[in-house]
Design an enzyme around this catalytic site. Structure first.
Site, short mmCIF file in Angstrom:
data_model
loop_
_atom_site.label_atom_id
_atom_site.label_comp_id
_atom_site.label_asym_id
_atom_site.label_seq_id
_atom_site.Cartn_x
_atom_site.Cartn_y
_atom_site.Cartn_z
CD GLU A 173 -2.41 1.24 2.81
OE1 GLU A 173 -2.72 0.17 3.37
OE2 GLU A 173 -2.62 2.36 3.32
CE LYS A 222 -6.05 2.27 7.31
NZ LYS A 222 -4.80 2.17 6.59
NE ARG A 261 0.24 8.30 5.40
CZ ARG A 261 0.64 7.60 6.43
NH1 ARG A 261 1.64 8.02 7.18
NH2 ARG A 261 0.05 6.47 6.73
CB THR A 304 -3.12 8.34 2.77
OG1 THR A 304 -2.14 7.52 3.40
CG2 THR A 304 -3.38 9.51 3.71
O1 LIG Z 1 -2.91 6.72 5.92
C1 LIG Z 1 -3.46 5.67 5.72
O2 LIG Z 1 -4.40 5.47 4.94
C2 LIG Z 1 -2.93 4.55 6.40
O3 LIG Z 1 -2.89 3.51 5.80
C3 LIG Z 1 -2.47 4.68 7.78
C4 LIG Z 1 -1.45 3.61 8.03
O4 LIG Z 1 -2.08 2.38 7.99
C5 LIG Z 1 -0.76 3.78 9.29
O5 LIG Z 1 -0.20 5.07 9.34
C6 LIG Z 1 0.32 2.77 9.48
O6 LIG Z 1 0.67 2.88 10.79
P1 LIG Z 1 2.09 2.45 11.36
O7 LIG Z 1 2.35 1.04 10.93
O8 LIG Z 1 1.90 2.58 12.83
O9 LIG Z 1 3.07 3.41 10.80
#
Ligand SMILES: O=C(O)C(=O)C[C@H](O)[C@H](O)COP(=O)(O)O
Length: 210
Positions: free
Chosen positions: A45, A133, A49, A73
């Site tokens: 994925e 999700k 960002r 995102t």
């Molecule tokens: O922005 C989105 O649509 C995302 O997918 C958010 C991510 O799933 C998380 O930011 C991952 O989180 P960490 O593994 O803690 O870094």
């Protein structure tokens, strides 16, 4: 149109961990996707960002046939359309809005939207979405929260992300309503910057074997 679950299930069940990727430099996308696929994580994925994200998706879709490139995102209809046009095979959003439902309507490319509260889950179900999700997983209540959801929303399957790591992934994966988890730990920024693709393949192997 309801969620294209047939297209989403292979992504959610093909590997236990979906890497969540943030890339500043489009030149890193192809070697990173290859490194993750070599370690057993073909579905990735790439989050929208950064300014480079759409170009990253395009390059992986065109140059890494062993990868299944998705976009993350996704916050609105425009993001959805641009991510699909770039070649995304699946689309991930932290939430679900009427605009996003409209944008996804009629597309074969499946949307995995985020929901946390009971009302959000019920709204997603009303819109035809059963595969969701759960973000931010650890901060929103973790595995204990999702376990409680399974008693009421038995038909809903989740991909928890946010604070998930090799240490707690199995707390989620052992739940009946979790198909996979997502996380950024398999693609750390410092290893991407230094081009440590072999190291990332090792991280992917460890995650694939959880
Ligand atoms: O922005 C989105 O649509 C995302 O997918 C958010 C991510 O799933 C998380 O930011 C991952 O989180 P960490 O593994 O803690 O870094």
């Amino acid at each position: 149109m309801a969620q294209n679950v047939d297209a989403l299930i292979p992504v959610m069940t093909g590997q236990k961990v979906i890497p969540v990727i943030v890339l500043d430099n489009a030149d890193d996308a192809v070697p990173l996707a290859r490194a993750l696929a070599a370690g057993g994580l073909p579905a990735v994925e790439i989050t929208l960002r950064t300014a480079a994200a759409l170009e990253c998706i395009k390059r992986v879709a065109a140059e890494v046939p062993e990868a299944i490139v998705g976009a993350g995102t996704i916050l609105n209809g425009r993001n959805f359309d641009e991510a699909v046009a770039a070649g995304s095979k699946f689309i991930v959003s932290p939430g679900l809005t009427p605009e996003l439902v409209s944008a996804a309507n009629g597309h074969d490319v499946p949307l995995l939207p985020g929901s946390v509260t009971s009302s959000e889950i019920m709204s997603a179900l009303e819109a035809g979405y059963t595969h969701l999700k759960f973000f931010p997983a650890e901060q929103a209540g973790g595995a204990a929260y999702l376990k409680s959801c399974s008693t009421v929303f038995g038909q809903v399957k989740f991909c928890p992300t946010g604070g998930v790591s090799v240490k707690n992934a199995n707390d989620y994966l052992s739940l009946p309503n979790v198909l996979c988890v997502g996380g950024s730990w398999v693609a750390p920024k410092d290893m991407i910057t230094s081009g440590d693709w072999d190291g990332i393949t090792e991280l992917a192997k460890a995650a694939a074997g959880i």
